[in-house]
Design a protein around this motif. Sequence first.
Motif, PDB file in Angstrom:
ATOM      1  N   ILE A  53       0.854  -1.195   0.000  1.00 40.56           N
ATOM      2  CA  ILE A  53       0.000   0.000   0.000  1.00 40.56           C
ATOM      3  C   ILE A  53       0.886   1.240   0.000  1.00 40.56           C
ATOM      4  O   ILE A  53       1.665   1.462   0.926  1.00 40.56           O
ATOM      5  N   ASN A  54       0.762   2.047  -1.047  1.00 39.60           N
ATOM      6  CA  ASN A  54       1.484   3.312  -1.130  1.00 39.60           C
ATOM      7  C   ASN A  54       0.752   4.322  -0.251  1.00 39.60           C
ATOM      8  O   ASN A  54      -0.410   4.662  -0.507  1.00 39.60           O
ATOM      9  N   THR A 261      15.015  -2.872  12.162  1.00 39.37           N
ATOM     10  CA  THR A 261      14.958  -2.075  10.935  1.00 39.37           C
ATOM     11  C   THR A 261      16.271  -2.037  10.163  1.00 39.37           C
ATOM     12  O   THR A 261      16.278  -2.170   8.948  1.00 39.37           O
ATOM     13  N   SER A 262      17.399  -1.851  10.842  1.00 39.75           N
ATOM     14  CA  SER A 262      18.660  -1.737  10.107  1.00 39.75           C
ATOM     15  C   SER A 262      19.136  -3.078   9.563  1.00 39.75           C
ATOM     16  O   SER A 262      19.957  -3.122   8.651  1.00 39.75           O
ATOM     17  N   HIS A 287      12.523  -3.834   3.563  1.00 41.33           N
ATOM     18  CA  HIS A 287      13.606  -2.875   3.774  1.00 41.33           C
ATOM     19  C   HIS A 287      13.172  -1.843   4.810  1.00 41.33           C
ATOM     20  O   HIS A 287      12.131  -1.209   4.688  1.00 41.33           O
ATOM     21  N   HIS A 288      13.988  -1.707   5.858  1.00 42.44           N
ATOM     22  CA  HIS A 288      13.729  -0.765   6.952  1.00 42.44           C
ATOM     23  C   HIS A 288      12.311  -0.912   7.513  1.00 42.44           C
ATOM     24  O   HIS A 288      11.522   0.036   7.497  1.00 42.44           O
ATOM     25  N   PRO A 289      11.972  -2.090   8.028  1.00 42.34           N
ATOM     26  CA  PRO A 289      10.640  -2.261   8.614  1.00 42.34           C
ATOM     27  C   PRO A 289      10.499  -1.497   9.924  1.00 42.34           C
ATOM     28  O   PRO A 289      11.446  -1.373  10.699  1.00 42.34           O
ATOM     29  N   TRP A 290       9.290  -0.992  10.164  1.00 39.32           N
ATOM     30  CA  TRP A 290       8.988  -0.262  11.397  1.00 39.32           C
ATOM     31  C   TRP A 290       7.864  -0.985  12.126  1.00 39.32           C
ATOM     32  O   TRP A 290       8.014  -2.107  12.559  1.00 39.32           O
ATOM     33  N   ALA A 304       7.083  -0.319   5.949  1.00 39.53           N
ATOM     34  CA  ALA A 304       8.411  -0.412   5.345  1.00 39.53           C
ATOM     35  C   ALA A 304       8.712   0.886   4.609  1.00 39.53           C
ATOM     36  O   ALA A 304       7.887   1.801   4.548  1.00 39.53           O
ATOM     37  N   SER A 305       9.896   0.966   4.043  1.00 36.04           N
ATOM     38  CA  SER A 305      10.335   2.209   3.410  1.00 36.04           C
ATOM     39  C   SER A 305       9.498   2.572   2.188  1.00 36.04           C
ATOM     40  O   SER A 305       9.422   3.740   1.804  1.00 36.04           O
TER      41      SER A 305
END
Length: 315
Positions: A53-54, A261-262, A287-290, A304-305
């Motif tokens: 989802i954007n 995340t990293s 990539h870079h999950p929150w 994600a990013s």
Amino acid sequence: MATSQKLTEHLLTLGQDTDKLCRALEDLQLGEIHVQDDDVLDLKAAPVLQDTINVTVAGDAGGGAPADVTVLEVNGIDTVVVTDCNNKSVKSFYTRNSQPGHSKLSLEGGPWGITRLKHNQVAVTVLDTSQIVTVEVNPDLVLLSTITTSKQYWGITSLTPSALAASAESPPCVDILDMSGHVLRSVCPDHEGGHILLCPCFLCTTRTGNILVSDNGTKCVVCLTLEGDVVFKYRPTGDTALKDPLGITSTSTGDILVTDTSQHRVIHLTQSGQFVRNILTSQDGVHHPWGLCVGGRGRMYLCASDGVKVFTCCK
């Protein structure tokens, strides 16, 4: 703190009433804890990416940066609600009458943590304002209330329909609050002669009523009782060591999922805090999950990013 500045840049880039305290803590017996149910996630299955989802919508000043997410079923419509700190807004995304739709609620500061209160209500922490807002999801968003708090809170989780837990950095603690923002109890646990919490970014409630804390400062996951006792602390070394733990959620079976995340991964822990496996990695397009949450029909939603990724994880 330097850690919170790093996190913000990454996204943007009481005196206590004794009687009230006693009454509230009586309400917070484990049998009264409100834990959201979800369809059972088959964590032995390989997650399959179904959608991304954007979260960038018309009127945004910059690209959407989803920090945390929850999912509600409102009038039969699955509604994804995200906090977008970069654009100081809470957003909902849904499909109604076979047509995709979205809603945007602008706030004074950057929203961070989100938790479900009722089937169609959420609570959100707002950075730089010392506020928690409650929002109705119809599935379009309507601001219900603005709660002024004595601290700036980051993570948030619902305990009962009338009580929340929220995490702060100054000082590092987890506070139990009523719906007026009054602190009923403040938990600042020590363990083995040192502070456990330095930067408690995200929270969730377990099915047994304990509080899970993802702490980016001490690089650990901590499980606390409402009284502040440490149930377990997950802080391993070696390949399973956490580098930047952020989002955390607990499933209806008690399993725990936490993002790192990293290291571009989501880790699966047992309900007692034992490592099981990396359930998602960069090889899965993460990539870079929150923040993350579990929804119905065996779905996992991951900030994600590049937006909110929707995975199915079922037999």
